[in-house]
Design an enzyme around this catalytic site. Structure first.
Site, PDB file in Angstrom:
ATOM      1  CB  SER A 182     -20.738  29.065  -3.027  1.00  0.00           C
ATOM      2  OG  SER A 182     -22.079  29.399  -3.360  1.00  0.00           O
ATOM      3  N   GLY A 228     -19.176  26.420  -7.596  1.00  0.00           N
ATOM      4  CA  GLY A 228     -18.637  26.471  -8.937  1.00  0.00           C
ATOM      5  C   GLY A 228     -19.106  27.619  -9.793  1.00  0.00           C
ATOM      6  CD  GLU A 244     -14.339  22.356  -0.902  1.00  0.00           C
ATOM      7  OE1 GLU A 244     -14.158  21.780  -1.998  1.00  0.00           O
ATOM      8  OE2 GLU A 244     -15.062  23.353  -0.771  1.00  0.00           O
ATOM      9  CD  GLU A 275     -13.391  26.587  -2.366  1.00  0.00           C
ATOM     10  OE1 GLU A 275     -12.792  27.366  -3.122  1.00  0.00           O
ATOM     11  OE2 GLU A 275     -14.579  26.254  -2.528  1.00  0.00           O
ATOM     12  CG  ASP A 291     -21.661  21.453  -1.157  1.00  0.00           C
ATOM     13  OD1 ASP A 291     -20.559  21.066  -0.701  1.00  0.00           O
ATOM     14  OD2 ASP A 291     -21.755  22.146  -2.189  1.00  0.00           O
ATOM     15  CB  THR A 292     -19.026  17.290   0.177  1.00  0.00           C
ATOM     16  OG1 THR A 292     -18.253  17.896   1.220  1.00  0.00           O
ATOM     17  CG2 THR A 292     -18.758  18.021  -1.125  1.00  0.00           C
ATOM     18  NE  ARG A 338     -25.949  20.666  -4.523  1.00  0.00           N
ATOM     19  CZ  ARG A 338     -25.130  21.486  -3.873  1.00  0.00           C
ATOM     20  NH1 ARG A 338     -25.399  21.866  -2.656  1.00  0.00           N
ATOM     21  NH2 ARG A 338     -24.046  21.952  -4.463  1.00  0.00           N
TER      22      ARG A 338
END
Length: 418
Positions: free
Chosen positions: A158, A160, A277, A289, A296-297, A372
Site C-alpha cells: 500500500s 506506493g 480508485e 484498485e 487515505d485520500t 505521513r
C-alpha cells in the site's frame, strides 16, 4: 436480503490495524457507543491512543490472530491494514464471526492479483493492460502486453511501497528487487501494469448500507475525490474532482460492479465504505484498485461532508442510515517526516491554523523519512481555493527533534505545487 443487519448498540469492535484512518474510525464508532479494541504490530499506534483497549501482536501470525479473536469475542472485526492472516479471518467468519465487509473482500482487496482477476472479467469494468510476473524475466515478457512505460507493483502493498515506473526492459531487475523489498507480504508475484495517459486520478468513496424502508442493501457514492501522488503515495486530495458526467457515470458503474462482486463472493452482505480508485481521461475511465475501508485520500471528507468517510463506514457496518452528500468543497495536504527522529515536535501549527486550515497530527513514531505524520484540511469556495489553503498550511509545519534536535527542516518538500 430481508433480515436487518443492524448491530445492537453498544457494539464491541475489534480493529485490526491502528493507523490514522483507524483513529478517526475509532472516534466515529465511539460516538455511537461502541467499545473499540485497537490492535497493531507496535504500541502507541494512533488508534490505540483513543481506543478503549489496545493489543500489540503480529497479525500475520495465524496463532496470534486466532488467540486475539478468541479473547476479544467482538461483534464486528474491522481490518484496517493489509498485513493480516486472512485465511484465519475466513475460518472465523465460517464459525459465525462478522468480518467487515466480509473475509472474502478483505482477502481479495489486499492482494492485487485477486482483486484485478475478479474485476477485469466484469462486463462493466475497464482496466489497463496488465500481467502478473514471478521474476525479472517474466516482467520483461509482460512488457510485450503492457508496453512502455509500465508500472511494477507488489501484489500486496500500500501507499506506493515497492512500486516502480519503468521505461525500459533493462529496468526489470531493479523493479523486481524493489517490489520484493517493499511488499507487505511475500507472495512471489508482482503486477505489471500499462502506463495510462490520464488527466487525473480519483477516489470514488462507495458505500453499501442498509435501507430500512426497502429492506435491502443500497449503494451510494460520495462526490469524486481528486488526488495527487508522489512515488505512489498521496500528498494531497480535493473534493469534488472535476470529472465529466460520462466519466463519473462509468466510474459509478464500475464501482458498483466490483463491490457487488465482492459481496457475492462473501455471501451477499458486505456493508461498509470502499475506496475505489480510477484513472480518468476526458470521458474515459479505468478501474485501478480498491480498499474495503476508509481511504487515505478520503481524509478530505473531514472538511467537506456532514458525515466524513469514517462516520459513513461506522454507520454502514452497524446497519445505520448514511448521507453521502457534499457540504462544501475542500482539500487535504499531508505533512511528512523530513527524516527519522526519536521524538517529534511540530512547529508552525498555530500559523497553519491561522492561515485557514485545520490540522490533524497523527502522533506516530517518526521511524523513517517520508512517513505521513499529519494532514492539513481546508474548505473553500471551490476545490482549487481549498487546495491552495491546505498546501500553504502544510508548508508552514516543521517537524523537529525534541528537545535538542537539528535545525527545523521543511516537512512537506514532497508538495511540489502544480
Amino acid at each position: 436480503m430481508s433480515a436487518s443487519p443492524r448491530v445492537p448498540l453498544p457494539a464491541r469492535v475489534l480493529l485490526l490495524g491502528s493507523g490514522e484512518l483507524g483513529k478517526e474510525l475509532t472516534i466515529s464508532l465511539q460516538r455511537l457507543g461502541c467499545h473499540v479494541v485497537a490492535a497493531d504490530s507496535y504500541p502507541g499506534a494512533p488508534a490505540m491512543q483513543v481506543a478503549d483497549e489496545q493489543r500489540v501482536l503480529d497479525m500475520t501470525d495465524p496463532r496470534a490472530l486466532d488467540a486475539l479473536l478468541e479473547e476479544c469475542r467482538a461483534d464486528l472485526v474491522v481490518p484496517e491494514v493489509e498485513a493480516i492472516a486472512t485465511d484465519r479471518l475466513a475460518r472465523a467468519e465460517e464459525e459465525g464471526l462478522r468480518v467487515v465487509p466480509n473475509a472474502f473482500a478483505v482477502r481479495a482487496t489486499m492482494d492485487r492479483q485477486l482483486i484485478r482477476s475478479l474485476a477485469a472479467p466484469l462486463d462493466a469494468v475497464r482496466t489497463s493492460a496488465f500481467r502478473f510476473a514471478s521474476g525479472a524475466d517474466e516482467i520483461r515478457a509482460a512488457l510485450e502486453v503492457t508496453g512502455l512505460p509500465a508500472f511494477v507493483k507488489p501484489t500486496m502493498s500500500s501507499s506506493g511501497h515497492g512500486q516502480t515506473r519503468i521505461d525500459s526492459a533493462d529496468e526489470a531487475e531493479r523493479a523486481w528487487e524493489r517490489a520484493v523489498r517493499g511488499a507487505r507480504a511475500d507472495t512471489g508475484r508482482v503486477i505489471v501494469e500499462e502506463g495510462v495517459d490520464f488527466d487525473c486520478e480519483i477516489t470514488l468513496l462507495t458505500v453499501r448500507s442498509w435501507d430500512e424502508e426497502t429492506r435491502r442493501i443500497r449503494t451510494s457514492f460520495c462526490e469524486p475525490i481528486g488526488h495527487r501522488q508522489k512515488d505512489g503515495d498521496y500528498v494531497e486530495s480535493w473534493q469534488p474532482a472535476d470529472v465529466s458526467p460520462a466519466a463519473l457515470d462509468a466510474c459509478r458503474r464500475m464501482a458498483r460492479a466490483v463491490t457487488d462482486a465482492l459481496a457475492d463472493g462473501g455471501g451477499g452482505s458486505a456493508l461498509g465504505l470502499f475506496g475505489v480508485e480510477f484513472f480518468v481521461a476526458g470521458d474515459d475511465a479505468w478501474f485501478s484498485e480498491l480498499s474495503p475501508r476508509p481511504h487515505d485520500t478520503g481524509m478530505v471528507t473531514l472538511a467537506t461532508q456532514r458525515l466524513s468517510e469514517f462516520d459513513l463506514h461506522a454507520r454502514a457496518i452497524l446497519g445505520l442510515p448514511v448521507d453521502t452528500s457534499l457540504s462544501r468543497p475542500g482539500a487535504s495536504a499531508v505533512v511528512k517526516a523530513p527524516r527519522p527522529v526519536e521524538r517529534a515536535v511540530y512547529e508552525g501549527v498555530g500559523e497553519a491554523m491561522a492561515s485557514g486550515a485545520d490540522v490533524r497530527i497523527f502522533n506516530k513514531p517518526v521511524t523513517r523519512t517520508g512517513r505521513r505524520l499529519a494532514v492539513c484540511l481546508a474548505d473553500g469556495e471551490d476545490a482549487q481555493a481549498a487546495r491552495r489553503t491546505a498546501r500553504g498550511a502544510a508548508s508552514l509545519i516543521r517537524v523537529i527533534e525534541d528537545p535538542r534536535g537539528d535545525a527545523a527542516a521543511p516537512a512537506v518538500a514532497s508538495l511540489d505545487h502544480d
